[in-house]
Design a protein around this motif. Sequence first.
Motif, mmCIF file in Angstrom:
data_model
loop_
_atom_site.group_PDB
_atom_site.id
_atom_site.type_symbol
_atom_site.label_atom_id
_atom_site.label_comp_id
_atom_site.label_asym_id
_atom_site.label_seq_id
_atom_site.Cartn_x
_atom_site.Cartn_y
_atom_site.Cartn_z
ATOM 1 N N ARG A 173 -33.913 22.156 7.529
ATOM 2 C CA ARG A 173 -33.507 22.848 8.583
ATOM 3 C C ARG A 173 -32.253 22.207 9.381
ATOM 4 N N HIS A 174 -31.893 20.846 9.185
ATOM 5 C CA HIS A 174 -31.097 20.154 10.167
ATOM 6 C C HIS A 174 -29.697 19.917 9.466
ATOM 7 N N LEU A 175 -29.792 19.934 8.295
ATOM 8 C CA LEU A 175 -28.382 19.799 7.547
ATOM 9 C C LEU A 175 -27.353 20.629 7.090
ATOM 10 N N GLN A 176 -27.746 21.796 7.658
ATOM 11 C CA GLN A 176 -26.739 23.075 6.942
ATOM 12 C C GLN A 176 -25.764 22.855 7.836
ATOM 13 N N PRO A 177 -24.436 22.795 7.499
ATOM 14 C CA PRO A 177 -23.238 22.693 8.083
ATOM 15 C C PRO A 177 -22.651 23.855 8.545
ATOM 16 N N ILE A 178 -22.133 23.868 9.885
ATOM 17 C CA ILE A 178 -21.272 25.247 10.425
ATOM 18 C C ILE A 178 -19.989 25.131 9.861
ATOM 19 N N TRP A 179 -19.624 26.379 9.453
ATOM 20 C CA TRP A 179 -18.099 26.709 9.407
ATOM 21 C C TRP A 179 -17.425 27.890 9.832
ATOM 22 N N GLY A 180 -18.011 28.356 10.985
ATOM 23 C CA GLY A 180 -17.545 29.474 11.780
ATOM 24 C C GLY A 180 -18.523 30.330 12.539
ATOM 25 N N LEU A 181 -17.821 31.388 13.230
ATOM 26 C CA LEU A 181 -18.885 32.238 13.924
ATOM 27 C C LEU A 181 -18.813 33.597 13.131
ATOM 28 N N GLY A 182 -19.914 34.480 13.555
ATOM 29 C CA GLY A 182 -20.012 35.593 13.329
ATOM 30 C C GLY A 182 -21.477 36.075 12.725
ATOM 31 N N ASP A 183 -21.967 37.195 13.017
ATOM 32 C CA ASP A 183 -23.423 37.555 12.631
ATOM 33 C C ASP A 183 -23.235 38.190 11.508
ATOM 34 N N ASP A 184 -22.202 38.650 10.788
ATOM 35 C CA ASP A 184 -21.847 39.363 9.531
ATOM 36 C C ASP A 184 -21.877 38.484 8.375
ATOM 37 N N VAL A 185 -22.997 37.546 7.839
ATOM 38 C CA VAL A 185 -22.799 36.832 7.091
ATOM 39 C C VAL A 185 -22.931 37.665 5.739
ATOM 40 N N ARG A 186 -22.006 37.314 4.669
ATOM 41 C CA ARG A 186 -22.040 38.419 3.620
ATOM 42 C C ARG A 186 -22.190 37.125 2.172
ATOM 43 N N ASP A 187 -22.862 37.851 1.393
ATOM 44 C CA ASP A 187 -22.758 36.918 0.139
ATOM 45 C C ASP A 187 -21.379 36.920 -0.381
ATOM 46 N N GLY A 188 -20.966 35.857 -1.006
ATOM 47 C CA GLY A 188 -19.510 35.703 -1.492
ATOM 48 C C GLY A 188 -18.540 35.150 -0.782
ATOM 49 N N ASP A 189 -18.769 35.048 0.429
ATOM 50 C CA ASP A 189 -17.649 34.769 1.383
ATOM 51 C C ASP A 189 -17.211 33.588 1.170
#
Length: 431
Positions: A173-189
């Motif tokens: 739960r605590h080690l997933q890095p962020i790399w931007g903003l947005g609610d539209d997470v799409r597979d393959g980005d």
Amino acid sequence: MSEPSRFDRGHTDDLMSFLTASPSPYHAVANAAERLEKAGFRQVSETDAWDGTSGGKYVLRGGAIVAWFVPEGAAPHTPFRIVGAHTDSPNLRVKPLPDTGAHGWRQVAVEIYGGPLLNSWLDRDLGLAGRLTLRDGSTRLVDIARPLLRVPQLAIHLDRAVNSEGLKLDKQRHLQPIWGLGDDVRDGDLIAFLEEESGLSAGEVTGWDLMVHSVEPPAYLGRNEELLAGPRMDNLLSVHAGTAALAAAAATEDLPYVPVLAAFDHEENGSQSDTGADGPLLGSVLERSVFARGGSYEDRARAFAGTVCLSSDTGHAVHPNYAERHDPTHHPRVNGGPILKVNVNNRYATDGTGRAVFAAACEKADVPFQSFVSNNSMPCGTTIGPITAARHGIRTVDIGVAILSMHSARELCGADDPHLLANALVAFLAG
């Protein structure tokens, strides 16, 4: 005040460049190969027939490299002198479905590789690097060497006990890095982003082996710059020293041995892979070298019986704030020369005869060395040394450089020790 270094820092400067250019095992072996090419080595394919000509050769397989130099007139039963190391470091690696996020944050799904100091990855500017596999089966190295990701720590206002009870991190739960903003997470980005960064067409990437890395460059540290801080010194410090030593040994006349560099992947999770020390790669290369020179199985047995391997990996310098964690009579210090690792339960492969071989090399190179054993009350780590000894029947000696903050995203060593290690390795390989 400590005295300024009496050693040439050119080797350590080059190590810093090597660390920066090697954010993944795939980059590390590519950079080692480039250095060896400049020293006259040439790559050979495992799928081709090998000839018995003299000179320097190397094999690349994934994140591993095995390189060797056959002296002019070397007999098929000529023993090998091997420097063993590993190319991988504990870190965070990208999962097969990397695109995730929550509450307006876009994140990258990662898995824990090896045994990292998890807190060292928090609040640090991170890049992304590794290997992309394309639709045609070819591979492409990728390195986003700018701040791209970050694992933000929870503010103290929301964790008032963190300083009194310690930081507690859930690996999922605590080690997933962020790399931007947005609610539209799409597979393959994420992969689409890497294709664009690498100049590839959309959909060209069908496989990947990716990992995060700190983008802060290595740096000298201390009043007299007697220390070196940097990433992945466990164990690219040894890979770099071994590469430099092999190139130097290859320029030596009348070599009594066939000098070898074997840098493996996957040491941090057990070495059990086709590119790990517990795989067949080293044995296959050594045997094929013997047979290519017209040797028989008897020649192979004779060569292996006279072979010695120095398993070079970082070890623990005495920590000034935790001296009680170390053996009370063995306190390796930084800039005190390489360490000889001993464990009577075979977590390290060193015995008395191996110690004598290493002592002779250090004496020849005018390099001091230190002894390391673990505190009897603490579990002892291990290396590729016992694996190499057991799998190939080769006398193996565990050595390395003493560091602090092992398995951190940023480790610390003495600025002179890398050069001292390399000098000892040259003397060992050259006999």
